[in-house]
Scaffold this motif. Structure first.
Motif, PDB file in Angstrom:
ATOM      1  N   THR A 100       0.892  -1.322  -0.060  1.00 18.53           N
ATOM      2  CA  THR A 100       0.020  -0.127   0.064  1.00 18.53           C
ATOM      3  C   THR A 100       1.010   1.152  -0.171  1.00 18.53           C
ATOM      4  OG1 THR A 100      -0.065  -0.098   2.353  1.00 18.53           O
ATOM      5  CG2 THR A 100      -1.766  -1.033   1.404  1.00 18.53           C
ATOM      6  N   ARG A 101       0.345   2.305  -0.487  1.00 17.22           N
ATOM      7  CA  ARG A 101       1.110   3.561  -0.321  1.00 17.22           C
ATOM      8  C   ARG A 101       1.028   4.273   0.725  1.00 17.22           C
ATOM      9  NH1 ARG A 101       2.823   4.862  -5.257  1.00 17.22           N
ATOM     10  NH2 ARG A 101       1.360   4.708  -6.720  1.00 17.22           N
ATOM     11  N   HIS A 102       2.093   4.679   1.218  1.00 18.82           N
ATOM     12  CA  HIS A 102       1.995   5.740   2.545  1.00 18.82           C
ATOM     13  C   HIS A 102       1.145   6.641   2.763  1.00 18.82           C
ATOM     14  CE1 HIS A 102       3.471   7.894   6.113  1.00 18.82           C
ATOM     15  NE2 HIS A 102       4.242   6.562   6.576  1.00 18.82           N
ATOM     16  N   PRO A 103       0.223   6.827   3.848  1.00 22.41           N
ATOM     17  CA  PRO A 103      -0.592   7.860   3.650  1.00 22.41           C
ATOM     18  C   PRO A 103      -0.235   9.303   3.333  1.00 22.41           C
ATOM     19  CG  PRO A 103      -0.383   6.976   5.893  1.00 22.41           C
ATOM     20  CD  PRO A 103       0.089   6.043   4.951  1.00 22.41           C
ATOM     21  N   ILE A 104       1.331   9.475   3.704  1.00 21.34           N
ATOM     22  CA  ILE A 104       1.887  10.769   3.491  1.00 21.34           C
ATOM     23  C   ILE A 104       2.175  11.019   2.008  1.00 21.34           C
ATOM     24  CG2 ILE A 104       4.090  12.188   3.602  1.00 21.34           C
ATOM     25  CD1 ILE A 104       2.127  12.108   6.060  1.00 21.34           C
ATOM     26  N   SER A 105       2.404   9.732   1.281  1.00 21.23           N
ATOM     27  CA  SER A 105       2.622   9.841  -0.254  1.00 21.23           C
ATOM     28  C   SER A 105       1.164  10.239  -0.852  1.00 21.23           C
ATOM     29  CB  SER A 105       3.062   8.586  -0.566  1.00 21.23           C
ATOM     30  OG  SER A 105       4.459   8.401  -0.215  1.00 21.23           O
ATOM     31  N   PHE A 306       7.156  42.883 -10.695  1.00 16.52           N
ATOM     32  CA  PHE A 306       6.804  41.776 -10.398  1.00 16.52           C
ATOM     33  C   PHE A 306       6.317  41.418  -8.954  1.00 16.52           C
ATOM     34  CE2 PHE A 306       9.791  40.448 -13.663  1.00 16.52           C
ATOM     35  CZ  PHE A 306       9.078  39.806 -14.519  1.00 16.52           C
ATOM     36  N   THR A 307       5.065  40.701  -8.835  1.00 15.95           N
ATOM     37  CA  THR A 307       4.797  40.522  -7.520  1.00 15.95           C
ATOM     38  C   THR A 307       4.335  39.022  -7.606  1.00 15.95           C
ATOM     39  OG1 THR A 307       2.516  41.098  -8.355  1.00 15.95           O
ATOM     40  CG2 THR A 307       3.700  42.885  -6.781  1.00 15.95           C
ATOM     41  N   GLY A 308       4.139  38.394  -6.499  1.00 15.59           N
ATOM     42  CA  GLY A 308       3.812  36.918  -6.421  1.00 15.59           C
ATOM     43  C   GLY A 308       3.220  36.564  -4.802  1.00 15.59           C
ATOM     44  N   PHE A 309       2.746  35.506  -4.650  1.00 10.22           N
ATOM     45  CA  PHE A 309       2.419  34.915  -3.426  1.00 10.22           C
ATOM     46  C   PHE A 309       2.905  33.448  -3.412  1.00 10.22           C
ATOM     47  CE2 PHE A 309      -1.313  33.399  -6.527  1.00 10.22           C
ATOM     48  CZ  PHE A 309      -1.372  31.988  -6.288  1.00 10.22           C
ATOM     49  N   ALA A 310       3.034  33.085  -2.083  1.00  7.49           N
ATOM     50  CA  ALA A 310       3.303  31.745  -1.660  1.00  7.49           C
ATOM     51  C   ALA A 310       2.531  31.351  -0.740  1.00  7.49           C
ATOM     52  CB  ALA A 310       4.793  32.144  -1.272  1.00  7.49           C
ATOM     53  N   PHE A 311       2.670  30.048  -0.421  1.00  7.63           N
ATOM     54  CA  PHE A 311       2.243  29.412   0.709  1.00  7.63           C
ATOM     55  C   PHE A 311       2.781  27.934   0.903  1.00  7.63           C
ATOM     56  CE2 PHE A 311      -0.096  28.085  -3.266  1.00  7.63           C
ATOM     57  CZ  PHE A 311       0.212  26.680  -3.384  1.00  7.63           C
ATOM     58  N   GLY A 312       2.317  27.556   2.280  1.00  2.73           N
ATOM     59  CA  GLY A 312       3.097  26.646   2.696  1.00  2.73           C
ATOM     60  C   GLY A 312       2.073  25.669   3.520  1.00  2.73           C
ATOM     61  N   MET A 313       2.194  24.494   3.361  1.00  2.00           N
ATOM     62  CA  MET A 313       1.302  23.531   4.447  1.00  2.00           C
ATOM     63  C   MET A 313       2.064  22.264   4.807  1.00  2.00           C
ATOM     64  SD  MET A 313      -1.367  22.357   1.227  1.00  2.00           S
ATOM     65  CE  MET A 313      -1.072  23.434   0.201  1.00  2.00           C
ATOM     66  N   GLY A 314       1.386  21.687   5.849  1.00  2.09           N
ATOM     67  CA  GLY A 314       2.077  20.345   6.404  1.00  2.09           C
ATOM     68  C   GLY A 314       1.513  19.415   6.012  1.00  2.09           C
ATOM     69  N   ILE A 315       2.038  18.353   5.211  1.00  2.00           N
ATOM     70  CA  ILE A 315       1.238  17.221   4.933  1.00  2.00           C
ATOM     71  C   ILE A 315       0.850  16.426   5.782  1.00  2.00           C
ATOM     72  CG2 ILE A 315       1.564  15.142   3.167  1.00  2.00           C
ATOM     73  CD1 ILE A 315       3.836  16.337   1.656  1.00  2.00           C
ATOM     74  N   GLU A 316       1.365  16.128   6.875  1.00  2.00           N
ATOM     75  CA  GLU A 316       1.077  15.349   8.004  1.00  2.00           C
ATOM     76  C   GLU A 316      -0.226  16.036   8.678  1.00  2.00           C
ATOM     77  OE1 GLU A 316       4.136  15.805   7.613  1.00  2.00           O
ATOM     78  OE2 GLU A 316       5.194  13.952   7.783  1.00  2.00           O
ATOM     79  N   ARG A 317      -0.197  17.301   8.974  1.00  2.00           N
ATOM     80  CA  ARG A 317      -1.439  17.881   9.298  1.00  2.00           C
ATOM     81  C   ARG A 317      -2.815  17.500   8.547  1.00  2.00           C
ATOM     82  NH1 ARG A 317      -3.806  20.370  12.758  1.00  2.00           N
ATOM     83  NH2 ARG A 317      -5.390  21.929  12.459  1.00  2.00           N
ATOM     84  N   LEU A 318      -2.553  17.569   6.946  1.00  2.00           N
ATOM     85  CA  LEU A 318      -3.811  17.356   5.986  1.00  2.00           C
ATOM     86  C   LEU A 318      -3.810  15.827   6.086  1.00  2.00           C
ATOM     87  CD1 LEU A 318      -3.058  19.591   2.683  1.00  2.00           C
ATOM     88  CD2 LEU A 318      -4.059  19.900   4.843  1.00  2.00           C
ATOM     89  N   ALA A 319      -2.858  15.020   6.329  1.00  2.05           N
ATOM     90  CA  ALA A 319      -3.479  13.471   6.362  1.00  2.05           C
ATOM     91  C   ALA A 319      -3.946  13.079   7.586  1.00  2.05           C
ATOM     92  CB  ALA A 319      -2.060  12.815   6.229  1.00  2.05           C
ATOM     93  N   MET A 320      -3.777  13.873   8.677  1.00  4.16           N
ATOM     94  CA  MET A 320      -4.453  13.851   9.924  1.00  4.16           C
ATOM     95  C   MET A 320      -5.998  14.026  10.013  1.00  4.16           C
ATOM     96  SD  MET A 320      -1.374  14.800  12.697  1.00  4.16           S
ATOM     97  CE  MET A 320      -1.990  14.033  14.236  1.00  4.16           C
ATOM     98  N   LEU A 328       0.766  11.605  15.478  1.00  5.27           N
ATOM     99  CA  LEU A 328       1.616  12.118  14.276  1.00  5.27           C
ATOM    100  C   LEU A 328       2.645  11.054  14.213  1.00  5.27           C
ATOM    101  CD1 LEU A 328       2.253  14.691  12.532  1.00  5.27           C
ATOM    102  CD2 LEU A 328       3.897  15.225  14.090  1.00  5.27           C
ATOM    103  N   ARG A 329       3.005  10.231  15.541  1.00  6.35           N
ATOM    104  CA  ARG A 329       3.998   9.248  15.470  1.00  6.35           C
ATOM    105  C   ARG A 329       3.824   8.095  14.716  1.00  6.35           C
ATOM    106  NH1 ARG A 329       4.469   9.998  21.861  1.00  6.35           N
ATOM    107  NH2 ARG A 329       2.151  10.181  21.483  1.00  6.35           N
ATOM    108  N   LEU A 330       2.383   7.841  14.364  1.00 10.89           N
ATOM    109  CA  LEU A 330       1.969   6.835  13.639  1.00 10.89           C
ATOM    110  C   LEU A 330       2.645   6.885  12.267  1.00 10.89           C
ATOM    111  CD1 LEU A 330      -1.641   6.512  14.642  1.00 10.89           C
ATOM    112  CD2 LEU A 330       0.044   4.826  14.932  1.00 10.89           C
ATOM    113  N   PHE A 331       2.798   8.089  11.889  1.00 11.61           N
ATOM    114  CA  PHE A 331       3.405   7.929  10.152  1.00 11.61           C
ATOM    115  C   PHE A 331       4.817   7.368  10.032  1.00 11.61           C
ATOM    116  CE2 PHE A 331       0.279  11.907  10.069  1.00 11.61           C
ATOM    117  CZ  PHE A 331      -0.805  11.047   9.135  1.00 11.61           C
TER     118      PHE A 331
END
Ligand code: PHE
Length: 346
Positions: A100-105, A306-320, A328-331
């Motif tokens: 199976t694929r890992h939930p983070i993947s 030029f202007t621009g935007f950026a964003f950053g998200m935690g994959i573990e948080r979304l998977a949870m 979190l340790r389960l991952f």
């Protein structure tokens, strides 16, 4: 004796694989120590010398023919064996258990898929970075607390007192990849950077020293906060469902101005309040903002053009949130009972 040899040669030549002759039975009957051919060879010792030449020739012929018949029978029976026992397509299959694929993947691939539909490319950068790409070029003041030894794993530090742009460390966020992309690519830029990040945190149900982020970066002429909001709304709808609401609260990051944190409406209680959203109805999922002019300039991009935007998200948080995982340790434990519960086609 000549007559017996002749008869035996005829008998052997009449044996065909189609008649269902067993190779092993054939060997025993004709070629074994007590087989018919061997017995004739025994008799051969006692015949008068003047007959030896002719009979010897015939005996040798008989032996050769018997051996090649045996080889033929053997090769055919091996073939049928492999067809019937190993390649039988009608046989019920083995119960093969697929990995199976890992939930983070799974979640990472889902995020990549959503943003690639909007034309974002994928870029990657090194996990072992220098201070310049992780902090200095991202407008972190020299004494900013995020550079502190408490948060950052340093591999080599030039000076004990002050940080230097040449210090080598494990990246604490994927924003370092933004810097690398901006330094090497002229705008327009539309890219996401998934990757592993490291922070010196005590391991608990809610924190780990290794986790994963996806960074997003969009640089072009006339990019506005409205573009950022629309992009993130699209993402939230695709990731969590059409009925998901978003809100962006003011926040602070050195590399974006203005900065925000985005919440999505709690999908468990649908905004009514539950223990997952701590009775607020909202779940924080990412940090974002307009790329700070100092960051553009430090990467040789004109901040007036030029202007621009950026964003950053935690994959573990979304998977949870997606799978309602509360530790979190389960991952990272690779417990097969946990991993076997995830199925995905992406
Ligand atoms: N790098 C920030 C973090 O690790 C997230 C972020 C990325 C915020 C891009 C704004 C813009 O928390």
């Amino acid at each position: 004796m000549i007559e017996r040899i002749k008869l035996l040669r005829e008998e052997i030549s009449s044996i065909t694989p189609e008649s269902g002759e067993d190779a092993e039975k054939f060997r025993i009957k004709y070629l074994s120590r007590k087989g018919l051919v061997s017995l004739l060879f025994d008799e051969f010792r006692n015949i008068p010398p003047e007959e030896k030449k002719e009979i010897g020739k015939l005996l040798n012929l008989l032996k050769e023919e018997a051996q090649s018949k045996y080889q033929l029978l053997k090769s055919i029976s091996e073939k049928t064996l492999s067809v019937t026992k190993e390649n039988d397509l009608t046989r019920t299959s083995f119960p093969i258990s697929l990995g199976t694929r890992h939930p983070i993947s799974i979640v990472r691939n889902e995020i990549i898929e959503i943003f690639s539909r909007l034309g974002f490319t994928i870029s990657e950068g090194p996990e072992i970075e220098d201070d310049d790409h992780v902090f200095t070029s991202l407008n972190f003041a020299p004494e900013h607390p995020a550079r502190d030894m408490q948060d950052t794993f340093y591999i080599s530090r030039l000076s004990q007192e002050d940080s230097s742009p040449d210090d080598i460390l494990l990246r604490t966020h994927t924003s370092s990849v933004q810097v690398r992309v901006m330094q090497s690519t002229p705008p327009p830029i539309r890219t996401i950077s998934p990757g592993r990040v490291f922070r010196n945190e005590a391991i608990s149900a809610r924190a780990h020293c290794i986790f994963h982020q996806v960074e997003g970066l969009y640089i072009d002429k006339n990019v506005s906060f409205a573009d950022l909001k629309q992009t993130l709304l699209y993402f939230a709808h695709e990731m969590f469902g059409r009925d998901t609401k978003i809100r962006i609260r003011p926040s602070y990051f050195p590399f974006t101005e203005p900065s925000g944190e985005m919440d999505v409406s709690c999908r468990i209680c649908k905004g009514k309040g539950c223990n997952v959203c701590k009775y607020t109805g909202w779940l924080e999922i990412l940090g974002c903002g307009m790329v700070h002019p100092n960051v553009l300039e430090s990467c040789n991009i004109s901040s007036t053009e030029f202007t621009g935007f950026a964003f950053g998200m935690g994959i573990e948080r979304l998977a949870m949130l997606k799978y309602q995982i509360n530790d979190l340790r389960l991952f990272f434990e690779n417990d097969k009972r946990f991993l076997d519960q995830f199925r995905s086609y992406i």
